[in-house]
Each structure stands twice: as structure tokens, then as C-alpha cells.
Design an enzyme around this catalytic site. Structure first.
Site, PDB file in Angstrom:
ATOM      1  N   LYS A 265     -29.646 -47.533   8.621  1.00  0.00           N
ATOM      2  CA  LYS A 265     -30.763 -48.385   9.057  1.00  0.00           C
ATOM      3  C   LYS A 265     -30.564 -49.818   8.569  1.00  0.00           C
ATOM      4  O   LYS A 265     -30.758 -50.775   9.303  1.00  0.00           O
ATOM      5  CB  LYS A 265     -32.102 -47.804   8.551  1.00  0.00           C
ATOM      6  CG  LYS A 265     -32.481 -46.526   9.289  1.00  0.00           C
ATOM      7  CD  LYS A 265     -33.600 -45.745   8.605  1.00  0.00           C
ATOM      8  CE  LYS A 265     -33.765 -44.383   9.264  1.00  0.00           C
ATOM      9  NZ  LYS A 265     -34.768 -43.533   8.615  1.00  0.00           N
TER      10      LYS A 265
ATOM     11  N   GLN B 137     -38.350 -43.374   3.403  1.00  0.00           N
ATOM     12  CA  GLN B 137     -37.426 -42.344   3.861  1.00  0.00           C
ATOM     13  C   GLN B 137     -37.929 -40.966   3.412  1.00  0.00           C
ATOM     14  O   GLN B 137     -38.181 -40.739   2.234  1.00  0.00           O
ATOM     15  CB  GLN B 137     -36.014 -42.618   3.305  1.00  0.00           C
ATOM     16  CG  GLN B 137     -34.947 -41.679   3.837  1.00  0.00           C
ATOM     17  CD  GLN B 137     -34.721 -41.804   5.338  1.00  0.00           C
ATOM     18  OE1 GLN B 137     -34.695 -42.890   5.894  1.00  0.00           O
ATOM     19  NE2 GLN B 137     -34.567 -40.666   6.009  1.00  0.00           N
TER      20      GLN B 137
ATOM     21  N   ASP C   5     -42.334 -46.636  11.626  1.00  0.00           N
ATOM     22  CA  ASP C   5     -41.868 -45.276  11.903  1.00  0.00           C
ATOM     23  C   ASP C   5     -42.830 -44.565  12.866  1.00  0.00           C
ATOM     24  O   ASP C   5     -42.487 -43.550  13.462  1.00  0.00           O
ATOM     25  CB  ASP C   5     -41.805 -44.465  10.593  1.00  0.00           C
ATOM     26  CG  ASP C   5     -40.368 -44.194  10.156  1.00  0.00           C
ATOM     27  OD1 ASP C   5     -39.461 -44.325  10.991  1.00  0.00           O
ATOM     28  OD2 ASP C   5     -40.182 -43.856   8.972  1.00  0.00           O
TER      29      ASP C   5
END
Ligand code: NAP
Length: 296
Positions: free
Chosen positions: A59, A103, A126
Site C-alpha cells: 500500500k 491494517q 477502507d
């Protein structure tokens, strides 16, 4: 030639679509920079799980390549929940940070829901915050989860009319299965959800015009599960004993029957990251996001 697979299905390459989309984003980011807005993403990594680190590195690399400013916050596995919450609250207030990503998975002493709920919905790139999930369910604008958004983009890239198509989703997780079905429903498809307790799975999947497989078990879906000509999207990422990656779909077999298929690697994965970049860019623009139609 011996051992060579002669493909019948057309490949839907996430790698290639992602690369095209990222090129377009670079121009947008350049334009923003001229207005002195630099899209910023904060990535929080808790603990030292190798898979999580690999995803985070990918990412960060993608951000760098497209011109998004990213900051990684590494915290030890024994960090207290309130410490993590306080870091997120700090980032919620930080003007140079437009998107926040934690994460997953987190260590078991930390509530993932509590952490996700702490992220400001306006920075939830997200698309996991219950407010954004709720908005998606009722067709309001908000951040959409990256993997489902990437999947719908992959299918749409082939100019397939989704109206009335039978989409079968195997898997009902909050981050893939459930939301991806909602996005197809919005496109007027008929959606069937399957999971580990589904009876006679094979008879359901054989009716699918579009089959989305998000199980997490290598090569569990073979050609017997597929209707001839179906579009097969393989979300699964499984590490095999030889170190290589495999999807949930037996690519060798299914590509002989399907009309279109996504490979692993190079299918859904690159699109997930690209949608994260895209959500971060939209957050930086401060624009209200119009569900999947924004990306038509
Ligand atoms: P998850 O939360 O473990 O969900 C798996 C789902 O599969 C569950 O709903 C489960 O049913 C169902 N299932 C398990 N065994 C089954 C079987 N034999 N038949 C039918 N259904 C079965 O996993 P996830 O987070 O959705 O991820 C799924 C896969 O996608 C994983 O390999 C993950 O690594 C991958 N993934 C890839 C990306 C990407 O960007 N490429 C992103 C996210 C996830 P129950 O609900 O009944 O348990």
C-alpha cells in the site's frame, strides 16, 4: 505442448486495469498539488505479522508511485486499546491526513469494531465504518470498501450489462462477501449469497452468470461448480506449501469452462489497493462519494 494450459476463458487482468487507473489518478494528484493539496494516508500497523507487513508495504509503495503522501505508524502487538484509540483520534484531527487505515487483523485484546468506529467516517478510506456500510446499504454517498469496489470495476471493465444477471457470492464476510453482493444488487443484478452452511452449493454456483469466490481455501472451486461461459472472480489469496500464491478457484480447470476469469495473483489484489488510493484521493478532494457510480 505438454503441461501448457490452453485458455478458453478471457483473462480479466486487475494488474492492467489498476495500472490504467493509477495513471489517471497521477494526473488528478498533480492537479491537486498545484492547489497545494497533497493527498495523505496514515497506515497503522500493529504487531509484526508478516502477511500484514507485506500488505502494508504494498500500500505504501502504491502511494509513493502515485504521489500520495503516506505515513506508517508501527505499534507493538501489546499496545493498549486506549493508546490505539488515542492515536486514531489524533489522526482524525490532522489536516494533512485525509485517509486512515488500520491494517487488520488486530491482536485479540483489541476490539476491531471499536477501532474502526473510532476512525472518522470522512477519513475511513477502507470503507469499514458502520456509517459508511449503512450508507452503502441505503444508497447514500460514502466510502465503499476497497475489495468489493475493485471487483465491480473489474467486471464493468468488460462492458458487461449487469441488469438481471445472476450473481452468486460465496463468502459472507463484512469486508468482501456481504458488501460485494450489495454493489451488484445496486447494479440491478439478482444476488445469491452462499457460505459454509449452504446446502448443495454446486447447484447454486452452476446457475451463476457471475461467480464471486471469497472463501480463503486454495483451489476449492473446480470446473464442476461453473456454468459454461460464466464470469469468475477469484478473491482468495492462499499461500501454498511451495511458497506460491493460489486463489480459491482451480484456475487450470475453471479457465477451460468460464467465459472470463481473474488470475491470482494479478486479479482482485491490485484493484483493492487501487481503490484505496482512489478513496484517499476522493477524501483529499473533500468530495462526497457517489457509490460505485462515481467510477462508471
Ligand atoms: P473470511 O472472513 O474468512 O470469510 C470466508 C467466508 O467463506 C465465510 O463466509 C465462510 O462461511 C465461507 N466459507 C468457508 N468455507 C466454505 C466452504 N467450504 N464453502 C462455502 N463457503 C465457505 O474471509 P474474507 O476476509 O472474506 O476473505 C476471503 C478470501 O479473500 C481470503 O483468502 C482472503 O485472503 C482474500 N482476500 C483477498 C483480498 C484481495 O484484495 N485480493 C481482500 C480481502 C480478502 P461462514 O460465514 O459460514 O463461516
Amino acid at each position: 505442448m505438454r503441461g501448457e494450459i490452453i485458455l478458453k476463458a478471457k483473462i480479466i487482468s486487475g494488474k492492467s486495469l489498476a495500472s490504467d487507473l493509477r495513471e489517471k489518478m497521477k494526473n488528478d494528484i498533480e492537479e491537486l498539488r498545484k492547489k497545494e493539496i497533497i493527498p495523505g494516508l496514515a497506515v497503522i500497523l500493529v504487531g509484526d505479522d508478516p502477511a500484514s507487513r507485506t500488505y502494508v508495504n504494498a500500500k505504501i509503495r502504491a502511494c509513493k508511485e502515485t504521489g500520495i503522501h503516506s505515513v506508517i505508524y508501527e505499534r507493538p502487538a501489546d499496545i493498549r486499546e486506549d493508546e490505539l484509540i488515542s492515536l486514531i483520534n489524533q489522526l482524525n484531527q490532522e489536516d494533512t491526513i485525509h485517509g486512515i487505515l488500520v491494517q487488520l487483523p488486530l491482536p485479540s485484546h483489541i476490539s476491531e469494531l471499536k477501532i474502526i468506529e473510532t476512525i472518522s467516517p470522512e477519513k475511513d478510506v477502507d470503507g469499514f465504518h458502520p456509517i459508511n456500510i449503512g450508507k452503502m446499504m441505503i444508497g447514500q454517498t460514502g466510502f465503499l470498501p476497497c475489495t468489493p469496489l475493485g471487483i465491480i470495476q473489474l467486471v464493468k471493465s468488460k462492458n458487461i450489462d449487469l441488469t438481471g444477471k445472476h450473481v452468486v457470492v460465496i463468502g459472507r464476510s463484512n469486508i468482501v462477501g456481504k458488501p460485494v453482493g450489495q454493489l451488484f444488487l445496486k447494479e440491478n443484478a439478482t444476488v445469491t449469497y452462499c457460505h459454509s452452511k449452504t446446502k448443495d452449493l454446486i447447484n447454486i454456483t452452476r446457475q451463476a452468470d457471475i461467480l464471486i469466490v471469497a472463501i480463503g481455501k486454495a483451489k476449492i472451486i473446480n470446473k464442476d461448480y461453473i456454468k459454461k461461459g460464466a464470469i469468475v472472480i477469484d478473491v482468495g489469496v492462499n499461500r501454498l506449501s511451495d511458497g506460491s500464491l493460489s486463489g480459491d478457484v482451480d484456475f487450470e480447470q475453471v479457465s477451460q469452462i468460464a467465459g472470463y476469469i481473474t488470475p491470482v495473483p494479478g486479479g482482485v489484489g491490485p484493484m483493492t489497493i487501487t481503490m484505496l488510493l482512489s478513496n484517499t484521493l476522493l477524501a483529499a478532494k473533500g468530495k462526497k462519494i457517489g457509490c460505485s457510480r462515481e467510477f462508471d
